[in-house]
Structure formats: C-alpha cells, structure tokens
Design a protein around this motif. Structure first.
Motif, PDB file in Angstrom:
ATOM      1  N   GLN A 287      -0.499   2.741   9.188  1.00  0.00           N
ATOM      2  CA  GLN A 287      -0.589   1.319   9.516  1.00  0.00           C
ATOM      3  C   GLN A 287      -1.777   0.679   8.797  1.00  0.00           C
ATOM      4  O   GLN A 287      -1.655  -0.409   8.230  1.00  0.00           O
ATOM      5  CB  GLN A 287      -0.709   1.151  11.034  1.00  0.00           C
ATOM      6  N   LEU A 288      -2.910   1.354   8.786  1.00  0.00           N
ATOM      7  CA  LEU A 288      -4.101   0.833   8.113  1.00  0.00           C
ATOM      8  C   LEU A 288      -3.878   0.725   6.608  1.00  0.00           C
ATOM      9  O   LEU A 288      -4.296  -0.255   5.978  1.00  0.00           O
ATOM     10  CB  LEU A 288      -5.312   1.725   8.395  1.00  0.00           C
ATOM     11  N   GLU A 289      -3.214   1.716   6.020  1.00  0.00           N
ATOM     12  CA  GLU A 289      -2.950   1.690   4.580  1.00  0.00           C
ATOM     13  C   GLU A 289      -1.999   0.551   4.206  1.00  0.00           C
ATOM     14  O   GLU A 289      -2.173  -0.087   3.161  1.00  0.00           O
ATOM     15  CB  GLU A 289      -2.392   3.034   4.119  1.00  0.00           C
ATOM     16  N   ILE A 290      -1.034   0.280   5.060  1.00  0.00           N
ATOM     17  CA  ILE A 290      -0.111  -0.839   4.814  1.00  0.00           C
ATOM     18  C   ILE A 290      -0.875  -2.159   4.875  1.00  0.00           C
ATOM     19  O   ILE A 290      -0.714  -3.028   4.009  1.00  0.00           O
ATOM     20  CB  ILE A 290       1.060  -0.828   5.825  1.00  0.00           C
ATOM     21  N   GLU A 291      -1.715  -2.308   5.902  1.00  0.00           N
ATOM     22  CA  GLU A 291      -2.499  -3.534   6.035  1.00  0.00           C
ATOM     23  C   GLU A 291      -3.446  -3.708   4.836  1.00  0.00           C
ATOM     24  O   GLU A 291      -3.611  -4.814   4.320  1.00  0.00           O
ATOM     25  CB  GLU A 291      -3.290  -3.504   7.336  1.00  0.00           C
ATOM     26  N   HIS A 292      -4.038  -2.616   4.375  1.00  0.00           N
ATOM     27  CA  HIS A 292      -4.936  -2.645   3.220  1.00  0.00           C
ATOM     28  C   HIS A 292      -4.170  -3.107   1.976  1.00  0.00           C
ATOM     29  O   HIS A 292      -4.649  -3.953   1.217  1.00  0.00           O
ATOM     30  CB  HIS A 292      -5.541  -1.253   3.014  1.00  0.00           C
ATOM     31  N   SER A 293      -2.980  -2.577   1.791  1.00  0.00           N
ATOM     32  CA  SER A 293      -2.148  -2.955   0.652  1.00  0.00           C
ATOM     33  C   SER A 293      -1.730  -4.425   0.733  1.00  0.00           C
ATOM     34  O   SER A 293      -1.735  -5.142  -0.275  1.00  0.00           O
ATOM     35  CB  SER A 293      -0.918  -2.056   0.604  1.00  0.00           C
ATOM     36  N   ASP A 294      -1.377  -4.879   1.935  1.00  0.00           N
ATOM     37  CA  ASP A 294      -0.999  -6.279   2.126  1.00  0.00           C
ATOM     38  C   ASP A 294      -2.165  -7.216   1.805  1.00  0.00           C
ATOM     39  O   ASP A 294      -1.972  -8.271   1.187  1.00  0.00           O
ATOM     40  CB  ASP A 294      -0.523  -6.522   3.559  1.00  0.00           C
TER      41      ASP A 294
END
Length: 66
Positions: free
Chosen positions: A13-20
C-alpha cells in the motif's frame, strides 16, 4: 509480533501511494503554471512515505546475528 502478511500488505500500500505521488509530482511539474508550494508538499509527503517503506522493510527482514 506483527503478522508478516499484514506488514507485506502495508508495504504494498505504501509503495503504491509513493508511486502515485511520484506521478502527481511529475504531472504538476509539466504544467505551464507550476504551484511550487504544492510540489514541495507532495515531495515532503513522498519522502515521509519512503521512510515508512524503509521501516516496514526492516521489520520484514530478520536480524542476522553473525
């Protein structure tokens, strides 16, 4: 001890938010009128997420005693 599956889910979830955030920053910077304050806030949030990602990864990595 925290469940490994929960940590892996949080990491994803954190990696997705970082990418977004990365995509949002790039989109803002390509606009004609760049809102520098907003870009700086997003970059600060992205850096905080990177720190959280590192923390979760460290929790997932077992300590190796040499």
């Amino acid at each position: 001890m925290i469940d490994r599956a929960a940590l892996e889910a949080k990491l994803a979830q954190l990696e997705i938010e970082h990418s977004d955030l990365d995509a949002s920053i790039l989109a803002l910077q390509t606009q004609a009128h760049v809102d520098q304050i907003r870009v700086q806030r997003l970059k600060k949030r992205k850096l905080a997420l990177k720190d959280q990602i590192s923390k979760v990864r460290n929790e997932l990595t077992p300590d190796i005693i040499a």
